[in-house]
Enzyme design. Structure first.
Site, PDB file in Angstrom:
ATOM      1  N   SER A   1       6.295   4.481  13.593  1.00 37.77           N
ATOM      2  CA  SER A   1       7.164   5.649  13.366  1.00 37.77           C
ATOM      3  C   SER A   1       8.119   5.947  14.505  1.00 37.77           C
ATOM      4  CB  SER A   1       6.307   6.891  13.086  1.00 37.77           C
ATOM      5  OG  SER A   1       5.746   6.826  11.799  1.00 37.77           O
TER       6      SER A   1
ATOM      7  N   TYR B   1      -0.926  11.636  14.293  1.00 40.88           N
ATOM      8  CA  TYR B   1      -0.123  10.649  13.567  1.00 40.88           C
ATOM      9  C   TYR B   1       0.600   9.727  14.546  1.00 40.88           C
ATOM     10  CZ  TYR B   1       3.648   8.847  10.582  1.00 40.88           C
ATOM     11  OH  TYR B   1       4.535   8.038   9.917  1.00 40.88           O
TER      12      TYR B   1
ATOM     13  N   ILE C   1       8.795   5.110  -0.147  1.00 45.57           N
ATOM     14  CA  ILE C   1       9.206   3.817   0.403  1.00 45.57           C
ATOM     15  C   ILE C   1       8.427   2.680  -0.252  1.00 45.57           C
ATOM     16  CG2 ILE C   1       9.293   2.408   2.493  1.00 45.57           C
ATOM     17  CD1 ILE C   1       9.645   5.011   4.087  1.00 45.57           C
ATOM     18  N   GLY C   2       7.132   2.893  -0.525  1.00 42.75           N
ATOM     19  CA  GLY C   2       6.325   1.843  -1.136  1.00 42.75           C
ATOM     20  C   GLY C   2       6.864   1.395  -2.478  1.00 42.75           C
TER      21      GLY C   2
ATOM     22  N   THR D   1       0.843  -1.195   0.000  1.00 45.29           N
ATOM     23  CA  THR D   1       0.000   0.000   0.000  1.00 45.29           C
ATOM     24  C   THR D   1       0.880   1.248   0.000  1.00 45.29           C
ATOM     25  OG1 THR D   1      -0.143   0.106   2.416  1.00 45.29           O
ATOM     26  CG2 THR D   1      -1.811  -1.217   1.259  1.00 45.29           C
ATOM     27  N   GLY D   2       0.284   2.350  -0.427  1.00 54.35           N
ATOM     28  CA  GLY D   2       1.032   3.605  -0.465  1.00 54.35           C
ATOM     29  C   GLY D   2       2.222   3.552  -1.391  1.00 54.35           C
TER      30      GLY D   2
END
Length: 282
Positions: A173, A186, A36-37, A28-29
Site C-alpha cells: 500500500s 494495516y 480491484i479483484g 483473491t478478494g
C-alpha cells in the site's frame, strides 16, 4: 533503410491477443464488481485465462457497501472470457490459518492447476492510530493482510508442477512513500509483503516462478465521497483518483510472458499521487 514490419494480423506487432490462454489465474478478494479483484479477473479472462474468484462475503457484509451478488460477479467476468475458459468462485476465510491451503486445493481441483496467484485481498477496518491500536487489531491485520498471502504462496508452490508461466503478485500500500494516518495495523502488515518480496522471489526463481508486489495507490472501489475528493484532489497530478482498471492492467501484464524478466520487484502504480507540486481542486 530497414525493412518495413509485416502487416500485423495478430494483435500489436505480432503480440498474442490472448497471452494467458491455457493458464489459470486465482484472484483473491474478487467478490465485488466495483473492486480491484474484479477488474483483475475480468482483464485476465479477456487475455484468455481461466479465472477463479475468491471471496469472503461475511467481510463485505460488515462494510458500508455490503456484499455483492456473486452470480452477477461471476457472470460479469465470464462475459470477458473465451468460450473454453473456466470462470468460478470460491469462498474462503483467509483469517483461518488453514484457509489459504484449503482455497488453493479447491482452486486446483476446479481447474487442474493454478498458474498465477494474485493476492488482492485485505482486511478493511479494525484499525487505529498508535495511541489506540490494540494487539487484537494488529493480529487481525497480520493474519489477513500478510500471513494468509505468505501461506497462499506456499500452497501455490506445493501444487505447481513446474510448467512455464508461474507467477505470484502480492499487494502492498505504498506505506514507505507516505503515511497512512490511523492505519497502524494495516500499514505494518502490508509493509511486510513488500519486505518479503525479494526473499520469496529468490527462493522460487529455481522453480521458474516469478514474484512481484504492486502498490495500487488510492483507488476508488466505492468508498470515495465528494468531500474526500476535495481534500485529496491537489495530490493527484492527472486530476483524478485511481480506478480499478489502473492497477489491474499492471498486475495482469506481470502475469504474462512479456514480464518474464521481472521478479523480486515492488512496483507503484498510483499516477504520481502526492509526488509533485500541489494542484488546485478539480
Amino acid at each position: 533503410m530497414s525493412e518495413r514490419a509485416p502487416t500485423d494480423t495478430n494483435g500489436v506487432h505480432g503480440r498474442d491477443p490472448h497471452p494467458l490462454r491455457g493458464r489459470t489465474v486465482l484472484v483473491t478478494g474478487a467478490g465485488r464488481r466495483g473492486g480491484i479483484g474484479h477488474a483483475i479477473a475480468s482483464l485476465a479472462a479477456s487475455y484468455g485465462a481461466s479465472t477463479v474468484l475468491h471471496h469472503f462475503q461475511p467481510h463485505d457484509e460488515a462494510q458500508e457497501w455490503g456484499a455483492d451478488d456473486l452470480d452477477a460477479v461471476v457472470e460479469s467476468v465470464r462475459r470477458h472470457a473465451l468460450d473454453d475458459a473456466v470462470v468460478a468462485e470460491i469462498s474462503a476465510d483467509l483469517a483461518d490459518p488453514h484457509g489459504p491451503a484449503r482455497l488453493m486445493v479447491a482452486a486446483a481441483e476446479l481447474v487442474g492447476h493454478v498458474d498465477v496467484l494474485v493476492c488482492n485481498h485485505a482486511l478493511t477496518g479494525e484499525d487505529g492510530p498508535l495511541g489506540g491500536v490494540t494487539a487484537e487489531q494488529l493480529d487481525a491485520h497480520w493474519a489477513v493482510d500478510a500471513r494468509s498471502s505468505i501461506l497462499l504462496a506456499q500452497a501455490f508452490v506445493q501444487q505447481h508442477d513446474g510448467r512455464p508461466g508461474g507467477s505470484i503478485v502480492f499487494m502492498t500500500s505504498g506505506q514507505e512513500l507516505g503515511p497512512l494516518p490511523g492505519e497502524i495495523a494495516y500499514a505494518a502488515a502490508k509493509a511486510a509483503m513488500a519486505g518479503i518480496t525479494t526473499t520469496i522471489a529468490d527462493e522460487l526463481a529455481d522453480l521458474g516462478i516469478r514474484v512481484n508486489t504492486v502498490n495500487p495507490g488510492p483507488v476508488d472501489t466505492g468508498y470515495l465521497t465528494d468531500d474526500m475528493w476535495r481534500l485529496v484532489a491537489p495530490m493527484f497530478p492527472f486530476g483524478r483518483y485511481g480506478r480499478p482498471d489502473d492497477p489491474a492492467r499492471l498486475i495482469v501484464w506481470l502475469a504474462t510472458d512479456e514480464a518474464a524478466w521481472i521478479t523480486g520487484q515492488t512496483i507503484n502504480t498510483e499516477g504520481g499521487f502526492g509526488r509533485w507540486r500541489p494542484r488546485g481542486p478539480s
